[in-house]
Design an enzyme around this catalytic site. Structure first.
Site, PDB file in Angstrom:
ATOM      1  N   LYS A 249     -15.695  78.608  25.574  1.00 38.64           N
ATOM      2  CA  LYS A 249     -16.227  78.561  24.204  1.00 38.64           C
ATOM      3  C   LYS A 249     -15.187  78.891  23.141  1.00 38.64           C
ATOM      4  CE  LYS A 249     -21.128  78.432  24.649  1.00 38.64           C
ATOM      5  NZ  LYS A 249     -21.353  78.713  26.083  1.00 38.64           N
TER       6      LYS A 249
ATOM      7  N   SER B  94     -16.660  77.316  34.290  1.00 40.01           N
ATOM      8  CA  SER B  94     -16.704  77.444  32.831  1.00 40.01           C
ATOM      9  C   SER B  94     -16.610  78.874  32.312  1.00 40.01           C
ATOM     10  CB  SER B  94     -17.988  76.803  32.301  1.00 40.01           C
ATOM     11  OG  SER B  94     -19.118  77.400  32.927  1.00 40.01           O
TER      12      SER B  94
END
Ligand SMILES: *Cc1c(COP(=O)(O)O)cnc(C)c1O
Length: 328
Positions: free
Chosen positions: A52, A304
């Site tokens: 992110k 991720s």
């Protein structure tokens, strides 16, 4: 505004030097099992522990000097909040992250340690969002949402550029899927470079909002349930502007996983790959182990994120998670 390969290439230039270019490595054990090469994109080693930071850094980089002087705000308890806090601090900007009283102390401390102001308001994510709206209106802060924003999507898409440079013959890329900023950006980049490469989204069975929306043909709300893939919780927004359409147009398939399958992914990552990943970060491995994503050619799995409570991680890898917890 559509997000294009050009936007993603521009984002790469902007965030260069502010985020890590993470390695992609061959997994011997998963390759042996699958009968074709399987690669792990080690994005959980990204600064702040998740991808992110790419979107947050890009969205901050395009702000005007006047917007920068006012600062950024978001409602987030997790990886988006960490990313915004870090990216804003790097630029010497103010960041305010709003959360409800229900947020665990360790998550709050993680974001505060990165230099953000934390506002605790109300008893729900909705209450936290109201405080965000107030700060935008009354103090002029700039709201940066976690996924449905062109510069956030373009930033996440830089992962797709790196994957295609690292594994040019990839037949498929498996992407954990929640609001769809990651999947939309990666799919736009991957298919822009290699139209034949499949991009498959992976969500948990418990509360898969994008999958339910794709099936319904429009954004729908689903009940939010506790899951080991906690970073994938939450809806896509009934007024979704970008990620729903991009996921509908670009994803080849969406696969759903049980909690046991996600736990097996976390365990495999640790025991076989020597990697600590959170539930969301284990989705690709879990899908392959469960035989739910058969692609038949070189496959890249995006790991991720790694921001998991370490006691929970220990219990998962030791097989100590109770049946109730793993169903929860
Ligand atoms: C946010 C997040 C995702 C999902 O990203 P979306 O853009 O919301 O689909 C996956 N993995 C981790 C670790 C995340 O923090």
């Amino acid at each position: 505004m559509a997000v294009t390969l050009q936007h993603i290439r521009a984002a790469r230039g902007r965030i260069c030097g502010k985020v890590e270019r993470t390695p992609t490595v061959l997994s011997q054990s998963l390759s042996n099992r699958a009968g074709h090469p399987v690669y792990l994109k080690l994005e959980h080693h990204q600064t702040t522990g998740a991808f992110k930071l790419r979107g947050a850094s890009n969205a901050i980089a395009v702000l005007s000097p006047e917007q920068r002087s006012r600062g950024v705000v978001a409602a987030s308890t997790g990886n988006h909040g960490r990313a915004l806090a870090h990216a804003a601090k790097l630029e010497g900007m103010r960041a305010v992250i709003c959360m409800s009283k229900l947020v665990p102390q360790n998550k709050l401390a993680a974001i505060r340690d990165l230099g953000a102001e934390v506002r605790i308001v109300g008893n729900s994510q909705d209450d936290a969002q109201q405080e965000v709206d107030r700060l935008v209106k009354e103090e002029g802060l700039v709201m940066l949402p976690p996924f449905d924003h062109p510069e956030i999507i373009a930033g996440q898409g830089t992962l797709g550029l790196e994957i295609m440079a690292q594994v040019p013959d990839a037949a498929a890329v498996l992407v954990p899927l929640s609001g769809g900023g990651l999947a939309a950006g990666v799919a736009e980049a991957v298919k822009g470079i290699s139209p034949g490469t499949k991009v498959i989204g992976i969500s948990m069975e418990r509360g898969a909002a994008m999958k339910a929306s794709l099936d319904a043909g429009h954004p729908v709300q689903v009940e939010e349930l506790p899951t080991l893939a906690d970073s994938l919780g939450g809806g896509i927004g009934l007024d979704n502007r970008l990620t729903f359409t991009m996921c509908r147009n670009l994803l080849d398939d969406v696969v759903l996983l049980t909690e046991d399958e996600i736990a097996a992914g976390i365990r495999h990552a640790y025991a076989q790959e020597r990697e600590i990943v959170e539930g969301a970060g284990a989705m690709g491995i879990a899908a392959l182990l469960a035989g739910k994503a058969k692609v038949g050619g070189p496959t890249v799995l995006i790991l991720s994120g790694r921001n998991i409570d370490m006691d929970l991680h220990r219990r998962i890898v030791c097989g100590e998670l109770t049946a109730k917890e793993s169903a929860a």
